[in-house]
Design a protein around this motif. Structure first.
Motif, PDB file in Angstrom:
ATOM      1  N   HIS A   1      49.990  16.658 -26.482  1.00 37.80           N
ATOM      2  CA  HIS A   1      49.748  17.193 -27.814  1.00 37.80           C
ATOM      3  C   HIS A   1      48.290  17.009 -28.236  1.00 37.80           C
ATOM      4  O   HIS A   1      47.610  16.081 -27.822  1.00 37.80           O
ATOM      5  CB  HIS A   1      50.663  16.529 -28.841  1.00 37.80           C
ATOM      6  N   VAL A   2      47.850  17.932 -29.077  1.00 37.05           N
ATOM      7  CA  VAL A   2      46.507  17.900 -29.652  1.00 37.05           C
ATOM      8  C   VAL A   2      46.595  17.264 -31.026  1.00 37.05           C
ATOM      9  O   VAL A   2      47.466  17.621 -31.831  1.00 37.05           O
ATOM     10  CB  VAL A   2      45.929  19.319 -29.758  1.00 37.05           C
ATOM     11  N   ILE A   3      45.689  16.340 -31.296  1.00 37.32           N
ATOM     12  CA  ILE A   3      45.630  15.695 -32.606  1.00 37.32           C
ATOM     13  C   ILE A   3      44.257  15.961 -33.209  1.00 37.32           C
ATOM     14  O   ILE A   3      43.227  15.633 -32.612  1.00 37.32           O
ATOM     15  CB  ILE A   3      45.857  14.175 -32.504  1.00 37.32           C
ATOM     16  N   LEU A   4      44.243  16.566 -34.375  1.00 40.88           N
ATOM     17  CA  LEU A   4      43.011  16.767 -35.127  1.00 40.88           C
ATOM     18  C   LEU A   4      42.927  15.675 -36.179  1.00 40.88           C
ATOM     19  O   LEU A   4      43.726  15.645 -37.116  1.00 40.88           O
ATOM     20  CB  LEU A   4      42.998  18.149 -35.789  1.00 40.88           C
ATOM     21  N   PRO A   5      41.957  14.745 -36.071  1.00 41.98           N
ATOM     22  CA  PRO A   5      41.953  13.573 -36.941  1.00 41.98           C
ATOM     23  C   PRO A   5      41.291  13.758 -38.291  1.00 41.98           C
ATOM     24  O   PRO A   5      41.392  12.880 -39.153  1.00 41.98           O
ATOM     25  CB  PRO A   5      41.177  12.545 -36.106  1.00 41.98           C
ATOM     26  N   GLY A   6      40.586  14.881 -38.491  1.00 39.23           N
ATOM     27  CA  GLY A   6      39.921  15.105 -39.770  1.00 39.23           C
ATOM     28  C   GLY A   6      38.512  15.626 -39.575  1.00 39.23           C
ATOM     29  O   GLY A   6      37.888  15.417 -38.535  1.00 39.23           O
ATOM     30  N   ALA A   7      38.006  16.307 -40.585  1.00 40.75           N
ATOM     31  CA  ALA A   7      36.712  16.980 -40.486  1.00 40.75           C
ATOM     32  C   ALA A   7      35.562  15.998 -40.655  1.00 40.75           C
ATOM     33  O   ALA A   7      35.647  15.045 -41.418  1.00 40.75           O
ATOM     34  CB  ALA A   7      36.611  18.079 -41.534  1.00 40.75           C
ATOM     35  N   VAL A   8      34.464  16.292 -39.948  1.00 43.83           N
ATOM     36  CA  VAL A   8      33.268  15.446 -40.053  1.00 43.83           C
ATOM     37  C   VAL A   8      32.314  15.936 -41.135  1.00 43.83           C
ATOM     38  O   VAL A   8      31.345  15.251 -41.464  1.00 43.83           O
ATOM     39  CB  VAL A   8      32.533  15.353 -38.699  1.00 43.83           C
TER      40      VAL A   8
ATOM     41  N   ALA B   1      38.848  16.736 -31.275  1.00 42.96           N
ATOM     42  CA  ALA B   1      40.281  16.795 -31.003  1.00 42.96           C
ATOM     43  C   ALA B   1      40.661  15.788 -29.921  1.00 42.96           C
ATOM     44  O   ALA B   1      40.005  15.707 -28.877  1.00 42.96           O
ATOM     45  CB  ALA B   1      40.679  18.196 -30.560  1.00 42.96           C
ATOM     46  N   PHE B   2      41.715  15.017 -30.183  1.00 47.53           N
ATOM     47  CA  PHE B   2      42.293  14.144 -29.163  1.00 47.53           C
ATOM     48  C   PHE B   2      43.373  14.905 -28.403  1.00 47.53           C
ATOM     49  O   PHE B   2      44.190  15.607 -29.019  1.00 47.53           O
ATOM     50  CB  PHE B   2      42.947  12.917 -29.806  1.00 47.53           C
ATOM     51  N   VAL B   3      43.420  14.742 -27.094  1.00 49.56           N
ATOM     52  CA  VAL B   3      44.536  15.225 -26.284  1.00 49.56           C
ATOM     53  C   VAL B   3      45.206  13.993 -25.680  1.00 49.56           C
ATOM     54  O   VAL B   3      44.550  13.179 -25.021  1.00 49.56           O
ATOM     55  CB  VAL B   3      44.068  16.186 -25.181  1.00 49.56           C
ATOM     56  N   LEU B   4      46.501  13.840 -25.912  1.00 49.26           N
ATOM     57  CA  LEU B   4      47.212  12.630 -25.501  1.00 49.26           C
ATOM     58  C   LEU B   4      47.728  12.727 -24.067  1.00 49.26           C
ATOM     59  O   LEU B   4      48.179  13.785 -23.632  1.00 49.26           O
ATOM     60  CB  LEU B   4      48.390  12.369 -26.448  1.00 49.26           C
ATOM     61  N   LYS B   5      47.664  11.602 -23.357  1.00 49.78           N
ATOM     62  CA  LYS B   5      48.214  11.562 -22.002  1.00 49.78           C
ATOM     63  C   LYS B   5      49.570  10.859 -21.961  1.00 49.78           C
ATOM     64  O   LYS B   5      50.274  10.925 -20.951  1.00 49.78           O
ATOM     65  CB  LYS B   5      47.241  10.875 -21.052  1.00 49.78           C
TER      66      LYS B   5
END
Length: 259
Positions: free
Chosen positions: A225-232, A108-112
């Motif tokens: 915001h949290v960004i879920l980029p896709g499953a591994v 998960a990415f958390v944006l600043k």
């Protein structure tokens, strides 16, 4: 689809958690197209915001070559993450909330700072990330037996249902997301393995795609915001009593428990 038909489809999906899964929208609404599917998704999100919910991020789906081939598409899709989607790790998650729950590991990415496309580059996306976290996304389908096509899953908020975030943040510079390996265990048994490169070559590419795609629709990815980029790796079904742990090289682990 005209506006009334789109609204009818959105109402049926909103009612599905009380009334049960519905037949595929593409089998019900002849001529449904990509813009129709995203419009149906947005109608539901707008209705939920009016009820007091808030948007906490976005998810990207269909990022693996296998899933794109399965649905006959050449690019991902996206959905919204709402405030009540987030569960604490190790805290029991009520399985009764879901209809046909499955789970998959993601970073998960958390944006600043905000990201607004179109025109976002890889370097701009990297500079917008505060840190990354290990995550488990719980996906669910309001379509009977997961018999989904592309437009079905888009209209169904990209099959998004819930997310469990790990609690150890890692700076993006400290991990190579392309080579990052992951193992998912379900009830102590290996349930899947993969690497970050399975997500469009790199999860960063997924973040860039999302920023530019939603930006073209006037949407900004906001700071925090949290960004879920896709499953591994591939998703697996879950039910009451299951415990799932995802362990990521360089990121640590995250555990979801279902009651």
């Amino acid at each position: 689809m005209d506006d009334n038909t789109r609204a009818h489809a959105a109402e049926r999906l909103l009612a599905a958690y009380d009334g049960g899964p519905i037949p595929p929208l593409t089998a019900t609404y002849e001529g449904m197209a990509l813009d129709d599917a995203y419009a149906v998704q947005q109608l539901q999100i707008s209705a939920l915001l009016e009820r007091g919910r808030t948007i906490k991020g976005h998810k990207v789906g269909l990022t693996s070559a296998a899933m794109q081939k399965l649905l006959g598409v050449s690019e991902p899709d996206y959905g919204h993450l709402l405030d009540d989607f987030f569960y604490l790790e190790h805290t029991p998650i009520p399985s009764s909330r879901f209809l046909q729950a499955r789970i998959e590991p993601e970073v998960a990415f958390v944006l600043k700072k905000p990201l607004q496309g179109p025109g976002v580059t890889v370097s701009e996306a990297i500079s917008a990330v505060d840190y990354v976290l290990p995550a488990l996304e719980i996906v669910d389908s309001r379509i009977e037996n997961w018999k989904i096509g592309l437009f079905d899953t888009i209209a169904d908020n990209a099959s998004s249902a819930a997310v469990v975030l790990g609690s150890t943040p890692t700076p993006l510079a400290d991990v190579d997301l392309r080579l990052m390996g992951a193992v998912m265990h379900k009830n102590g048994q290996v349930a899947g393995t993969g690497a970050g490169g399975a997500v469009l070559g790199s999860p960063i590419n997924s973040l860039v795609w999302l920023a530019n795609t939603v930006g073209a629709r006037g949407v900004v990815l906001d700071a925090g915001h949290v960004i879920l980029p896709g499953a591994v790796c591939a998703m697996v079904p879950v039910a009451a009593g299951d415990t799932v742990t995802a362990t990521f090289a360089g990121l640590g682990s995250v555990t979801a428990r279902f009651s």
